[in-house]
Design a protein around this motif. Sequence first.
Motif, PDB file in Angstrom:
ATOM      1  N   GLU A 121       0.831  -1.214   0.000  1.00 57.98           N
ATOM      2  CA  GLU A 121       0.000   0.000   0.000  1.00 57.98           C
ATOM      3  C   GLU A 121       0.863   1.260   0.000  1.00 57.98           C
ATOM      4  N   VAL A 122       1.904   1.249   0.815  1.00 60.68           N
ATOM      5  CA  VAL A 122       2.789   2.414   0.874  1.00 60.68           C
ATOM      6  C   VAL A 122       3.513   2.608  -0.448  1.00 60.68           C
ATOM      7  N   LEU A 123       4.002   1.501  -1.017  1.00 64.46           N
ATOM      8  CA  LEU A 123       4.701   1.595  -2.300  1.00 64.46           C
ATOM      9  C   LEU A 123       3.741   2.002  -3.420  1.00 64.46           C
ATOM     10  N   ALA A 124       2.496   1.562  -3.355  1.00 64.70           N
ATOM     11  CA  ALA A 124       1.504   1.966  -4.368  1.00 64.70           C
ATOM     12  C   ALA A 124       1.246   3.469  -4.265  1.00 64.70           C
ATOM     13  N   GLN A 125       1.155   3.980  -3.046  1.00 65.92           N
ATOM     14  CA  GLN A 125       0.961   5.425  -2.857  1.00 65.92           C
ATOM     15  C   GLN A 125       2.161   6.196  -3.393  1.00 65.92           C
ATOM     16  N   LEU A 126       3.342   5.690  -3.102  1.00 66.47           N
ATOM     17  CA  LEU A 126       4.552   6.348  -3.597  1.00 66.47           C
ATOM     18  C   LEU A 126       4.600   6.298  -5.113  1.00 66.47           C
ATOM     19  N   GLU A 127       4.202   5.173  -5.685  1.00 64.73           N
ATOM     20  CA  GLU A 127       4.193   5.037  -7.142  1.00 64.73           C
ATOM     21  C   GLU A 127       3.255   6.066  -7.773  1.00 64.73           C
ATOM     22  N   LYS A 128       2.050   6.214  -7.220  1.00 65.24           N
ATOM     23  CA  LYS A 128       1.103   7.199  -7.731  1.00 65.24           C
ATOM     24  C   LYS A 128       1.688   8.606  -7.605  1.00 65.24           C
ATOM     25  N   TYR A 129       2.275   8.863  -6.475  1.00 63.50           N
ATOM     26  CA  TYR A 129       2.868  10.165  -6.201  1.00 63.50           C
ATOM     27  C   TYR A 129       3.964  10.465  -7.225  1.00 63.50           C
ATOM     28  N   LEU A 130       4.848   9.482  -7.443  1.00 65.53           N
ATOM     29  CA  LEU A 130       5.940   9.676  -8.382  1.00 65.53           C
ATOM     30  C   LEU A 130       5.428   9.782  -9.818  1.00 65.53           C
ATOM     31  N   GLU A 131       4.370   9.080 -10.156  1.00 60.11           N
ATOM     32  CA  GLU A 131       3.786   9.184 -11.492  1.00 60.11           C
ATOM     33  C   GLU A 131       3.247  10.598 -11.723  1.00 60.11           C
ATOM     34  N   LYS A 132       2.593  11.171 -10.711  1.00 64.10           N
ATOM     35  CA  LYS A 132       2.086  12.537 -10.828  1.00 64.10           C
ATOM     36  C   LYS A 132       3.237  13.513 -11.050  1.00 64.10           C
ATOM     37  N   ILE A 133       4.284  13.315 -10.293  1.00 67.21           N
ATOM     38  CA  ILE A 133       5.446  14.194 -10.410  1.00 67.21           C
ATOM     39  C   ILE A 133       6.056  14.063 -11.792  1.00 67.21           C
ATOM     40  N   LEU A 134       6.244  12.834 -12.246  1.00 69.10           N
ATOM     41  CA  LEU A 134       6.828  12.591 -13.558  1.00 69.10           C
ATOM     42  C   LEU A 134       5.973  13.202 -14.657  1.00 69.10           C
ATOM     43  N   THR A 135       4.665  13.074 -14.531  1.00 67.90           N
ATOM     44  CA  THR A 135       3.755  13.668 -15.514  1.00 67.90           C
ATOM     45  C   THR A 135       3.915  15.184 -15.527  1.00 67.90           C
ATOM     46  N   SER A 136       3.978  15.792 -14.357  1.00 69.60           N
ATOM     47  CA  SER A 136       4.152  17.247 -14.275  1.00 69.60           C
ATOM     48  C   SER A 136       5.476  17.680 -14.885  1.00 69.60           C
ATOM     49  N   VAL A 137       6.529  16.940 -14.600  1.00 69.61           N
ATOM     50  CA  VAL A 137       7.843  17.276 -15.147  1.00 69.61           C
ATOM     51  C   VAL A 137       7.826  17.137 -16.669  1.00 69.61           C
ATOM     52  N   ARG A 138       7.232  16.063 -17.170  1.00 70.71           N
ATOM     53  CA  ARG A 138       7.142  15.873 -18.622  1.00 70.71           C
ATOM     54  C   ARG A 138       6.340  16.989 -19.278  1.00 70.71           C
ATOM     55  N   GLU A 139       5.243  17.357 -18.663  1.00 70.98           N
ATOM     56  CA  GLU A 139       4.429  18.439 -19.210  1.00 70.98           C
ATOM     57  C   GLU A 139       5.210  19.743 -19.218  1.00 70.98           C
ATOM     58  N   GLY A 140       5.958  19.995 -18.161  1.00 69.51           N
ATOM     59  CA  GLY A 140       6.779  21.194 -18.093  1.00 69.51           C
ATOM     60  C   GLY A 140       7.851  21.192 -19.173  1.00 69.51           C
ATOM     61  N   ARG A 141       8.483  20.053 -19.379  1.00 64.87           N
ATOM     62  CA  ARG A 141       9.511  19.947 -20.418  1.00 64.87           C
ATOM     63  C   ARG A 141       8.895  20.113 -21.795  1.00 64.87           C
ATOM     64  N   GLU A 142       7.733  19.510 -22.004  1.00 59.71           N
ATOM     65  CA  GLU A 142       7.064  19.666 -23.298  1.00 59.71           C
ATOM     66  C   GLU A 142       6.736  21.134 -23.543  1.00 59.71           C
ATOM     67  N   GLU A 143       6.264  21.794 -22.523  1.00 57.87           N
ATOM     68  CA  GLU A 143       5.928  23.205 -22.618  1.00 57.87           C
ATOM     69  C   GLU A 143       7.172  24.007 -22.976  1.00 57.87           C
ATOM     70  N   LEU A 144       8.292  23.681 -22.313  1.00 58.36           N
ATOM     71  CA  LEU A 144       9.546  24.377 -22.610  1.00 58.36           C
ATOM     72  C   LEU A 144      10.015  24.092 -24.030  1.00 58.36           C
ATOM     73  N   ASN A 145       9.916  22.835 -24.444  1.00 53.97           N
ATOM     74  CA  ASN A 145      10.360  22.450 -25.773  1.00 53.97           C
ATOM     75  C   ASN A 145       9.506  23.075 -26.879  1.00 53.97           C
ATOM     76  N   GLN A 146       8.251  23.347 -26.590  1.00 57.27           N
ATOM     77  CA  GLN A 146       7.389  23.973 -27.583  1.00 57.27           C
ATOM     78  C   GLN A 146       7.807  25.424 -27.819  1.00 57.27           C
ATOM     79  N   ARG A 147       8.479  26.014 -26.892  1.00 57.31           N
ATOM     80  CA  ARG A 147       8.891  27.413 -27.006  1.00 57.31           C
ATOM     81  C   ARG A 147      10.215  27.562 -27.736  1.00 57.31           C
ATOM     82  N   ILE A 148      10.907  26.456 -27.840  1.00 55.14           N
ATOM     83  CA  ILE A 148      12.242  26.511 -28.491  1.00 55.14           C
ATOM     84  C   ILE A 148      12.094  26.629 -29.990  1.00 55.14           C
TER      85      ILE A 148
END
Length: 148
Positions: A121-148
Motif C-alpha cells: 500500500e505504501v509503495l503503491a501510494q509512492l508510485e502514484k505520487y511519483l507518477e504525478k510528479i513525472l507527468t508534471s515534469v514531462r508536461e513542463g519539459r514539453e511546454e519548454l520544448n514547444q517554445r524553443i
Amino acid sequence: MEFYDYIERLQNLISEGSRIPFSNKVIIDQEKILTLLDEMVKALPEDIKKAKKIVEERQRILVEAQKEGEMIIKEAKEHIEKMVDQNEIVKIAREKSEEILAASKKAAREIRVGANKYADEVLAQLEKYLEKILTSVREGREELNQRI
C-alpha cells in the motif's frame, strides 16, 4: 518541502507567464523553471528514502516473526523431548506441540501477509505520487520544448 508544493510552484510559474497572442503558448522565465526543477530533483531522494525505510521496517517485522516462530517451534520440540518416556504425556505433548506449531505458523503467516500488504500500500501510494510528479515534469519539459 512536499513535492506537491513544488508542483504547485511549477504550475504557478506557467500560469503567471506572459501569454503569446492568438495561441495557447506562454513565455516563462527559463532560469526560474530550471531552478525549481533542480530543487525538485534534490527533494525526490528524500521521498525515496522514506519508502526505503518502510520496506526495511517490513523486512525487520518479517525477520522478527520468523525468529519468534522458530523459537516457539524449538521450545515445543524441547518440551516434547523431556516427556518422551511417558506414553500418555508423550501423546498430549505431541498434540500440544502441533497446536503450538500450527498457531505459530499461522501467526507468522498473518504477520507476513499484513506486513506485505502494508508495504504494498505504501509503495503503491509512492508510485502514484511519483507518477504525478513525472507527468508534471514531462508536461513542463514539453511546454519548454514547444517554445524553443
